[in-house]
Design an enzyme around this catalytic site. Structure first.
Site, short mmCIF file in Angstrom:
data_model
loop_
_atom_site.label_atom_id
_atom_site.label_comp_id
_atom_site.label_asym_id
_atom_site.label_seq_id
_atom_site.Cartn_x
_atom_site.Cartn_y
_atom_site.Cartn_z
N GLY A 47 -4.41 3.83 -5.84
CA GLY A 47 -3.67 5.03 -6.22
C GLY A 47 -2.20 4.70 -6.37
N GLN A 52 6.76 6.24 -6.64
CA GLN A 52 6.70 4.84 -6.16
C GLN A 52 7.26 3.86 -7.18
OE1 GLN A 52 2.39 5.41 -4.72
NE2 GLN A 52 3.15 3.85 -3.33
N CYS A 95 -0.49 1.31 1.93
CA CYS A 95 0.40 1.89 0.92
C CYS A 95 1.12 0.75 0.22
CB CYS A 95 1.41 2.83 1.58
SG CYS A 95 2.51 3.64 0.40
N LEU A 96 1.15 0.82 -1.11
CA LEU A 96 1.82 -0.24 -1.88
C LEU A 96 3.32 -0.24 -1.61
CD1 LEU A 96 -0.17 0.17 -5.22
CD2 LEU A 96 -0.55 -1.49 -3.39
N HIS A 137 -3.06 11.34 0.46
CA HIS A 137 -2.02 10.31 0.64
C HIS A 137 -1.04 10.36 -0.55
CE1 HIS A 137 -0.82 5.96 1.56
NE2 HIS A 137 -0.35 6.14 0.34
N GLU A 138 -1.59 10.43 -1.77
CA GLU A 138 -0.71 10.43 -2.97
C GLU A 138 0.09 11.73 -3.06
OE1 GLU A 138 -0.28 7.70 -4.34
OE2 GLU A 138 -2.04 6.69 -3.54
N HIS A 141 3.16 11.63 -1.10
CA HIS A 141 4.27 10.94 -1.79
C HIS A 141 5.09 11.95 -2.62
CE1 HIS A 141 3.82 6.68 -0.97
NE2 HIS A 141 2.55 6.68 -1.31
O1 K1U Z 1 -0.16 5.11 -2.53
C1 K1U Z 1 -0.34 3.91 -2.54
O2 K1U Z 1 0.56 3.14 -2.24
C2 K1U Z 1 -1.67 3.33 -2.92
C3 K1U Z 1 -2.61 3.11 -1.74
C4 K1U Z 1 -3.61 4.24 -1.72
C5 K1U Z 1 -4.41 4.44 -0.47
C6 K1U Z 1 -5.12 3.43 0.12
C7 K1U Z 1 -5.86 3.64 1.26
C8 K1U Z 1 -5.91 4.92 1.80
C9 K1U Z 1 -5.19 5.91 1.24
C10 K1U Z 1 -4.45 5.69 0.09
C11 K1U Z 1 -3.28 1.75 -1.94
O3 K1U Z 1 -3.90 1.53 -2.93
S1 K1U Z 1 -3.10 0.56 -0.69
C12 K1U Z 1 -4.10 -0.80 -1.28
C13 K1U Z 1 -5.56 -0.57 -1.20
O4 K1U Z 1 -6.01 0.38 -0.59
C14 K1U Z 1 -6.51 -1.51 -1.86
C15 K1U Z 1 -6.07 -2.64 -2.46
C16 K1U Z 1 -6.97 -3.49 -3.08
C17 K1U Z 1 -8.31 -3.21 -3.09
C18 K1U Z 1 -8.76 -2.07 -2.47
C19 K1U Z 1 -7.86 -1.21 -1.86
ZN ZN Z 2 1.25 5.19 -0.71
#
Ligand code: K1U
Ligand code: ZN
Length: 170
Positions: A47, A52, A95-96, A137-138, A141
Protein backbone atom coordinates in the site's frame (compact mmCIF):
# COMPACT_ATOMS: atom_id res chain seq x y z
CA UNK A 1 5.34 6.51 -14.95
CA UNK A 2 8.07 7.31 -12.44
CA UNK A 3 9.40 5.97 -9.18
CA UNK A 4 9.22 8.75 -6.57
CA UNK A 5 11.17 9.12 -3.34
CA UNK A 6 9.36 7.74 -0.27
CA UNK A 7 9.58 10.08 2.73
CA UNK A 8 10.66 8.52 6.02
CA UNK A 9 10.11 9.51 9.65
CA UNK A 10 10.66 12.04 11.17
CA UNK A 11 9.88 14.04 8.00
CA UNK A 12 7.26 16.60 9.17
CA UNK A 13 5.22 16.17 5.95
CA UNK A 14 4.17 12.73 7.23
CA UNK A 15 2.32 14.54 10.06
CA UNK A 16 0.29 16.66 7.64
CA UNK A 17 -3.45 16.06 7.19
CA UNK A 18 -4.11 15.46 3.47
CA UNK A 19 -6.72 17.53 1.62
CA UNK A 20 -9.67 16.01 -0.26
CA UNK A 21 -9.28 15.73 -4.04
CA UNK A 22 -11.46 18.37 -5.70
CA UNK A 23 -12.81 18.00 -9.23
CA UNK A 24 -13.02 14.21 -9.44
CA UNK A 25 -10.61 11.74 -10.99
CA UNK A 26 -8.72 13.46 -13.81
CA UNK A 27 -5.93 12.18 -16.10
CA UNK A 28 -3.49 14.18 -13.94
CA UNK A 29 -4.67 12.33 -10.82
CA UNK A 30 -4.45 8.97 -12.66
CA UNK A 31 -0.84 9.84 -13.58
CA UNK A 32 -0.10 10.50 -9.88
CA UNK A 33 -1.71 7.16 -8.92
CA UNK A 34 0.36 5.36 -11.59
CA UNK A 35 3.55 6.87 -10.15
CA UNK A 36 2.43 5.83 -6.65
CA UNK A 37 1.75 2.27 -7.81
CA UNK A 38 5.15 1.99 -9.52
CA UNK A 39 6.83 3.41 -6.41
CA UNK A 40 4.96 0.92 -4.19
CA UNK A 41 5.82 -2.09 -6.39
CA UNK A 42 9.50 -1.02 -6.49
CA UNK A 43 9.77 -0.63 -2.70
CA UNK A 44 8.21 -3.30 -2.45
CA UNK A 45 5.03 -2.74 -0.47
CA UNK A 46 1.32 -3.55 -0.46
CA UNK A 47 0.00 0.00 0.00
CA UNK A 48 1.03 3.64 -0.33
CA UNK A 49 -0.61 6.97 0.55
CA UNK A 50 0.16 10.06 -1.56
CA UNK A 51 1.64 11.92 1.42
CA UNK A 52 4.39 9.28 1.55
CA UNK A 53 5.72 10.74 -1.71
CA UNK A 54 5.11 14.29 -0.45
CA UNK A 55 1.69 14.90 -2.06
CA UNK A 56 -0.87 15.95 0.62
CA UNK A 57 -3.99 14.65 -1.19
CA UNK A 58 -6.43 11.95 -0.04
CA UNK A 59 -5.23 9.26 -2.45
CA UNK A 60 -4.14 5.66 -1.73
CA UNK A 61 -2.96 2.78 -3.90
CA UNK A 62 -2.82 -0.86 -2.83
CA UNK A 63 -2.16 -4.34 -4.21
CA UNK A 64 -2.74 -7.33 -1.95
CA UNK A 65 -1.99 -10.00 -4.58
CA UNK A 66 0.45 -12.63 -3.31
CA UNK A 67 3.67 -13.59 -5.04
CA UNK A 68 2.88 -15.56 -8.20
CA UNK A 69 -0.67 -14.14 -8.45
CA UNK A 70 -1.76 -11.65 -11.12
CA UNK A 71 -1.28 -8.03 -9.99
CA UNK A 72 -4.51 -6.59 -8.54
CA UNK A 73 -3.99 -2.84 -8.15
CA UNK A 74 -6.62 -0.87 -6.22
CA UNK A 75 -7.04 2.93 -6.23
CA UNK A 76 -8.80 4.96 -3.55
CA UNK A 77 -9.65 8.64 -3.92
CA UNK A 78 -11.23 10.49 -0.95
CA UNK A 79 -11.77 7.25 1.01
CA UNK A 80 -14.01 7.33 4.09
CA UNK A 81 -14.63 4.74 6.79
CA UNK A 82 -18.41 4.61 7.21
CA UNK A 83 -18.53 1.80 9.80
CA UNK A 84 -16.07 -0.05 12.05
CA UNK A 85 -16.70 -3.39 13.78
CA UNK A 86 -16.72 -3.48 17.57
CA UNK A 87 -14.29 -6.40 17.67
CA UNK A 88 -10.60 -5.65 17.30
CA UNK A 89 -7.70 -7.72 15.96
CA UNK A 90 -3.97 -7.32 16.46
CA UNK A 91 -1.87 -7.59 13.33
CA UNK A 92 1.83 -7.04 12.65
CA UNK A 93 2.35 -3.93 10.52
CA UNK A 94 5.23 -2.40 8.62
CA UNK A 95 5.51 0.92 6.80
CA UNK A 96 7.61 2.04 3.84
CA UNK A 97 8.14 5.34 5.69
CA UNK A 98 9.54 3.45 8.72
CA UNK A 99 11.88 0.89 7.12
CA UNK A 100 12.86 -2.24 9.07
CA UNK A 101 10.36 -1.62 11.89
CA UNK A 102 7.47 -4.03 12.48
CA UNK A 103 5.07 -4.24 15.39
CA UNK A 104 1.56 -5.28 16.32
CA UNK A 105 -1.28 -2.77 16.15
CA UNK A 106 -4.87 -3.40 17.30
CA UNK A 107 -7.56 -2.14 14.94
CA UNK A 108 -11.25 -2.86 14.26
CA UNK A 109 -11.44 -6.27 12.54
CA UNK A 110 -13.75 -5.05 9.75
CA UNK A 111 -14.60 -1.68 8.25
CA UNK A 112 -17.00 -0.41 5.60
CA UNK A 113 -15.43 2.08 3.22
CA UNK A 114 -16.63 4.48 0.55
CA UNK A 115 -14.30 5.91 -2.10
CA UNK A 116 -13.86 6.87 -5.75
CA UNK A 117 -12.01 4.32 -7.86
CA UNK A 118 -9.60 5.00 -10.78
CA UNK A 119 -12.61 5.55 -13.10
CA UNK A 120 -14.21 8.03 -10.71
CA UNK A 121 -16.99 5.61 -9.72
CA UNK A 122 -18.26 5.61 -6.13
CA UNK A 123 -17.57 2.25 -4.47
CA UNK A 124 -18.92 1.08 -1.10
CA UNK A 125 -17.63 -2.20 0.32
CA UNK A 126 -16.70 -4.06 3.48
CA UNK A 127 -13.06 -4.93 4.15
CA UNK A 128 -11.73 -7.65 6.44
CA UNK A 129 -8.41 -9.44 6.98
CA UNK A 130 -5.33 -7.81 5.44
CA UNK A 131 -7.51 -5.50 3.33
CA UNK A 132 -9.06 -4.06 6.50
CA UNK A 133 -5.66 -3.65 8.21
CA UNK A 134 -4.04 -2.07 5.16
CA UNK A 135 -6.84 0.41 4.36
CA UNK A 136 -6.92 1.56 8.01
CA UNK A 137 -3.11 1.92 8.02
CA UNK A 138 -3.21 3.95 4.76
CA UNK A 139 -6.13 6.09 5.94
CA UNK A 140 -4.14 6.91 9.08
CA UNK A 141 -1.48 8.37 6.74
CA UNK A 142 -4.15 10.74 5.34
CA UNK A 143 -4.60 12.05 8.92
CA UNK A 144 -0.86 12.44 9.51
CA UNK A 145 -0.71 9.30 11.65
CA UNK A 146 1.89 6.52 11.23
CA UNK A 147 1.52 3.08 12.79
CA UNK A 148 4.16 3.71 15.46
CA UNK A 149 1.86 6.46 16.83
CA UNK A 150 -0.28 3.54 18.09
CA UNK A 151 2.68 2.16 20.10
CA UNK A 152 4.23 3.25 23.41
CA UNK A 153 6.40 6.38 23.48
CA UNK A 154 9.46 4.18 24.10
CA UNK A 155 8.81 1.97 21.04
CA UNK A 156 8.06 5.05 18.90
CA UNK A 157 11.28 6.81 19.92
CA UNK A 158 13.31 3.63 19.32
CA UNK A 159 11.79 3.25 15.85
CA UNK A 160 12.61 6.84 14.85
CA UNK A 161 16.18 6.47 16.17
CA UNK A 162 16.57 3.25 14.15
CA UNK A 163 15.37 4.94 10.94
CA UNK A 164 17.67 7.96 11.52
CA UNK A 165 20.63 5.56 11.85
CA UNK A 166 19.59 3.69 8.68
CA UNK A 167 19.37 6.97 6.73
CA UNK A 168 22.77 8.13 8.04
CA UNK A 169 24.37 4.80 7.07
CA UNK A 170 22.85 4.83 3.55
O1 K1U B 1 1.89 2.38 4.10
C1 K1U B 1 2.89 1.78 3.80
O2 K1U B 1 4.00 2.24 4.05
C2 K1U B 1 2.82 0.44 3.11
C3 K1U B 1 2.80 -0.75 4.06
C4 K1U B 1 1.38 -1.24 4.18
C5 K1U B 1 1.06 -2.16 5.31
C6 K1U B 1 1.77 -3.31 5.55
C7 K1U B 1 1.44 -4.15 6.59
C8 K1U B 1 0.35 -3.85 7.38
C9 K1U B 1 -0.34 -2.70 7.16
C10 K1U B 1 -0.01 -1.86 6.12
C11 K1U B 1 3.73 -1.81 3.46
O3 K1U B 1 3.54 -2.23 2.37
S1 K1U B 1 5.06 -2.37 4.43
C12 K1U B 1 5.80 -3.64 3.42
C13 K1U B 1 5.00 -4.89 3.33
O4 K1U B 1 4.06 -5.08 4.07
C14 K1U B 1 5.37 -5.94 2.35
C15 K1U B 1 6.49 -5.83 1.59
C16 K1U B 1 6.80 -6.82 0.67
C17 K1U B 1 6.00 -7.93 0.53
C18 K1U B 1 4.88 -8.05 1.30
C19 K1U B 1 4.56 -7.05 2.21
ZN1 ZN C 1 2.64 3.28 6.08
Amino acid sequence: MAIREILVVPNPLLKQVSAPVEGGVTDELRALMDDMLETMYAAPGIGLAAIQIGVPQRVIVMDLAREGEEPAPRFFVNPEITWSSEDYVACEEGCLSIPDVYDEVERPARVKIKYLNRDGETIEEEADGLYSVCIQHEMDHLEGIVFIDHLSRLKRDRAVTKVKKLVRAA
